[in-house]
Design a protein around this motif. Sequence first.
Motif, PDB file in Angstrom:
ATOM      1  N   SER A  58       0.832  -1.335   0.015  1.00  0.00           N
ATOM      2  CA  SER A  58      -0.033   0.040   0.072  1.00  0.00           C
ATOM      3  C   SER A  58       0.796   1.418  -0.161  1.00  0.00           C
ATOM      4  CB  SER A  58      -0.867  -0.059   1.310  1.00  0.00           C
ATOM      5  OG  SER A  58      -0.208   0.518   2.436  1.00  0.00           O
ATOM      6  N   GLY A  59       0.229   2.526  -0.348  1.00  0.00           N
ATOM      7  CA  GLY A  59       0.849   3.666  -0.125  1.00  0.00           C
ATOM      8  C   GLY A  59       1.314   3.862   1.171  1.00  0.00           C
ATOM      9  N   THR A  60       0.351   3.625   2.308  1.00  0.00           N
ATOM     10  CA  THR A  60       0.894   3.871   3.833  1.00  0.00           C
ATOM     11  C   THR A  60       2.054   3.115   3.966  1.00  0.00           C
ATOM     12  OG1 THR A  60      -1.478   4.044   3.698  1.00  0.00           O
ATOM     13  CG2 THR A  60      -0.197   3.807   5.839  1.00  0.00           C
ATOM     14  N   LEU A  63       5.102   4.785   2.621  1.00  0.00           N
ATOM     15  CA  LEU A  63       5.605   5.936   3.599  1.00  0.00           C
ATOM     16  C   LEU A  63       6.118   5.340   4.942  1.00  0.00           C
ATOM     17  CD1 LEU A  63       2.202   8.118   2.931  1.00  0.00           C
ATOM     18  CD2 LEU A  63       4.328   8.805   2.488  1.00  0.00           C
ATOM     19  N   THR A  84      -4.129  16.861   3.348  1.00  0.00           N
ATOM     20  CA  THR A  84      -3.608  15.639   2.818  1.00  0.00           C
ATOM     21  C   THR A  84      -4.593  14.550   3.292  1.00  0.00           C
ATOM     22  OG1 THR A  84      -1.722  13.733   2.478  1.00  0.00           O
ATOM     23  CG2 THR A  84      -1.845  15.226   4.487  1.00  0.00           C
ATOM     24  N   PHE A  85      -4.438  13.317   2.754  1.00  0.00           N
ATOM     25  CA  PHE A  85      -5.188  12.326   3.466  1.00  0.00           C
ATOM     26  C   PHE A  85      -4.415  11.795   4.721  1.00  0.00           C
ATOM     27  CE2 PHE A  85      -5.921   7.498   3.423  1.00  0.00           C
ATOM     28  CZ  PHE A  85      -7.110   7.516   3.508  1.00  0.00           C
ATOM     29  N   ALA A  87      -3.343   9.015   5.859  1.00  0.00           N
ATOM     30  CA  ALA A  87      -2.252   8.401   5.700  1.00  0.00           C
ATOM     31  C   ALA A  87      -0.775   8.915   5.984  1.00  0.00           C
ATOM     32  CB  ALA A  87      -2.207   7.478   4.320  1.00  0.00           C
ATOM     33  N   VAL A 130       3.580  16.677   0.300  1.00  0.00           N
ATOM     34  CA  VAL A 130       2.651  15.904  -0.623  1.00  0.00           C
ATOM     35  C   VAL A 130       2.057  16.687  -1.774  1.00  0.00           C
ATOM     36  CG1 VAL A 130       0.314  15.279  -0.254  1.00  0.00           C
ATOM     37  CG2 VAL A 130       1.721  15.287   1.691  1.00  0.00           C
ATOM     38  N   ASP A 156       5.543  12.638  -0.687  1.00  0.00           N
ATOM     39  CA  ASP A 156       4.293  11.690  -0.716  1.00  0.00           C
ATOM     40  C   ASP A 156       3.600  11.880  -2.234  1.00  0.00           C
ATOM     41  OD1 ASP A 156       1.682  10.736  -0.694  1.00  0.00           O
ATOM     42  OD2 ASP A 156       1.340  11.195   1.526  1.00  0.00           O
ATOM     43  N   LYS A 185      -6.447   5.467  -7.684  1.00  0.00           N
ATOM     44  CA  LYS A 185      -5.294   6.425  -7.950  1.00  0.00           C
ATOM     45  C   LYS A 185      -4.874   6.506  -9.464  1.00  0.00           C
ATOM     46  CE  LYS A 185      -4.870   7.734  -3.832  1.00  0.00           C
ATOM     47  NZ  LYS A 185      -4.075   7.431  -2.387  1.00  0.00           N
ATOM     48  N   GLU A 192      -5.057  -3.466  -3.174  1.00  0.00           N
ATOM     49  CA  GLU A 192      -4.036  -2.552  -2.465  1.00  0.00           C
ATOM     50  C   GLU A 192      -2.765  -2.536  -3.385  1.00  0.00           C
ATOM     51  OE1 GLU A 192      -4.950  -0.447  -0.257  1.00  0.00           O
ATOM     52  OE2 GLU A 192      -6.918  -1.402   0.773  1.00  0.00           O
ATOM     53  N   GLY A 193      -2.005  -1.644  -3.212  1.00  0.00           N
ATOM     54  CA  GLY A 193      -0.579  -1.335  -3.747  1.00  0.00           C
ATOM     55  C   GLY A 193       0.146  -0.278  -3.485  1.00  0.00           C
ATOM     56  N   TYR A 309      -9.817  17.551   0.822  1.00  0.00           N
ATOM     57  CA  TYR A 309     -10.132  16.965   1.964  1.00  0.00           C
ATOM     58  C   TYR A 309     -11.098  17.823   2.680  1.00  0.00           C
ATOM     59  CZ  TYR A 309      -7.349  13.260   0.304  1.00  0.00           C
ATOM     60  OH  TYR A 309      -6.660  12.305  -0.489  1.00  0.00           O
TER      61      TYR A 309
HETATM   62  C1  PLP Z   1      -3.902   7.412  -1.145  1.00  0.00           C
HETATM   63  C2  PLP Z   1      -2.776   8.114  -0.418  1.00  0.00           C
HETATM   64  C3  PLP Z   1      -2.048   7.542   0.568  1.00  0.00           C
HETATM   65  C4  PLP Z   1      -2.151   6.123   1.351  1.00  0.00           C
HETATM   66  O1  PLP Z   1      -2.001   5.297   0.143  1.00  0.00           O
HETATM   67  P1  PLP Z   1      -2.709   3.763   0.246  1.00  0.00           P
HETATM   68  O2  PLP Z   1      -2.239   3.088  -0.867  1.00  0.00           O
HETATM   69  O3  PLP Z   1      -4.217   4.009   0.508  1.00  0.00           O
HETATM   70  O4  PLP Z   1      -2.378   3.419   1.615  1.00  0.00           O
HETATM   71  C5  PLP Z   1      -0.994   8.550   1.191  1.00  0.00           C
HETATM   72  N1  PLP Z   1      -0.979   9.813   0.670  1.00  0.00           N
HETATM   73  C6  PLP Z   1      -1.835  10.171  -0.016  1.00  0.00           C
HETATM   74  C7  PLP Z   1      -1.720  11.966  -0.267  1.00  0.00           C
HETATM   75  C8  PLP Z   1      -2.673   9.472  -0.470  1.00  0.00           C
HETATM   76  O5  PLP Z   1      -3.549  10.148  -1.478  1.00  0.00           O
END
Ligand code: PLP
Length: 369
Positions: A58-60, A63, A84-85, A87, A130, A156, A185, A192-193, A309
Amino acid sequence: MVPFLDLKAQYRQIKPEVEAAVLRAIESTQYVLGPEVTTFERRFAEYCSAGHCLAVNSGTSALHLALLAADVGPSDEVITVSMTFVATTAAVLYSGATPVFVDVDPITWTMNPDLIEAAITPRTKAILPVHLHGLMADMDPIMEIARRHGLTVIEDAAQAHGAEYKGRRAGSIGDLGCFSFYPGKNLGAYGEGGAVVTSNPELARKVALLRDWGQEAKYNHVVAGYNYRMDGVQGAVLNVKMNYIEAWTEGRRAAALDYDRHLARLSITGPRQPSHSRHVYHVYALCLPRRDETLSALQEAGIGVGIHYPVPVHLQKAYASLGYGVGDFPVTERLATQFLSLPIYSELQSEQVAEVVSQLEKLHLVAAA
Ligand SMILES: *Cc1c(COP(=O)(O)O)cnc(C)c1O
């Protein structure tokens, strides 16, 4: 009726190709990492002009691992943004460090570099800008400040696949860049990825170890790691999509240009990309003084809309313990009340853009009357 997002439209274009790739991946029995993922890593690194890519789940996770690879831990501070989101903030907290927010720029909506130095303390370890909505943060001053203070920069880039700043790709300017392949995305898996990109071989080695239980060889665990590996099936899906990412990005940019042209007449504030940037429009947001009214009217008219957001991270209940409050980041807080995201994706037709704009135009005339 214009949907906010239409994942089916993209699927239809690649259906035979992606279904064959998924079946091949299943047939291969390489369900976790494996050759599909390795091929994707090579291609995505190249796409980002980075030396290395490590695919994760995942993106999380991307990070989190980027922060750990940069040796960010308890007692450290990481300067980031609240627009930001969640995460972005969550990953800093997973590492044990403390997120320190700075406000965003009122024009670009990304980290305001003029506010960074005042936020630096002896505990600051990294800066985490971000690339909001697909527009890269102002990286030159961010890198200059980071180098002067010996800080690591982690981008990010979860919303910014293929975005550019002065000819350089998202993820390739900071020490590490983090991407998400969440289905919605710009480059989306079928689940997830995520990925970390870097041109620093030592950081790449650390991320590779940390995502796979810290194993240097099977059952030889040299660091306490995680199970953050990418699935083979997701690697196969992403490999197919890599053939189209540039065309899809250009499709989004064309739709954005279409909106820009229409909206110029209505004197509505939309996204503004500096001339040196390539915005990839993960989100096409407007800034509207009477946002909530417009939002419900568009919804009634069958237009898919969103807000990215509505509540900044520093005002979310979950992060109240960070000690921030209303008034701390005035630009962020104003944008949260004014942002409205319109439908945007590569397959969006110009008649659909025209329909969205004509609905906006009606509202605008009523509001002005
Ligand atoms: C989507 C997103 C993430 C997290 O990614 P995931 O794959 O959902 O865990 C982190 N930062 C930003 C800015 C995002 O838009």
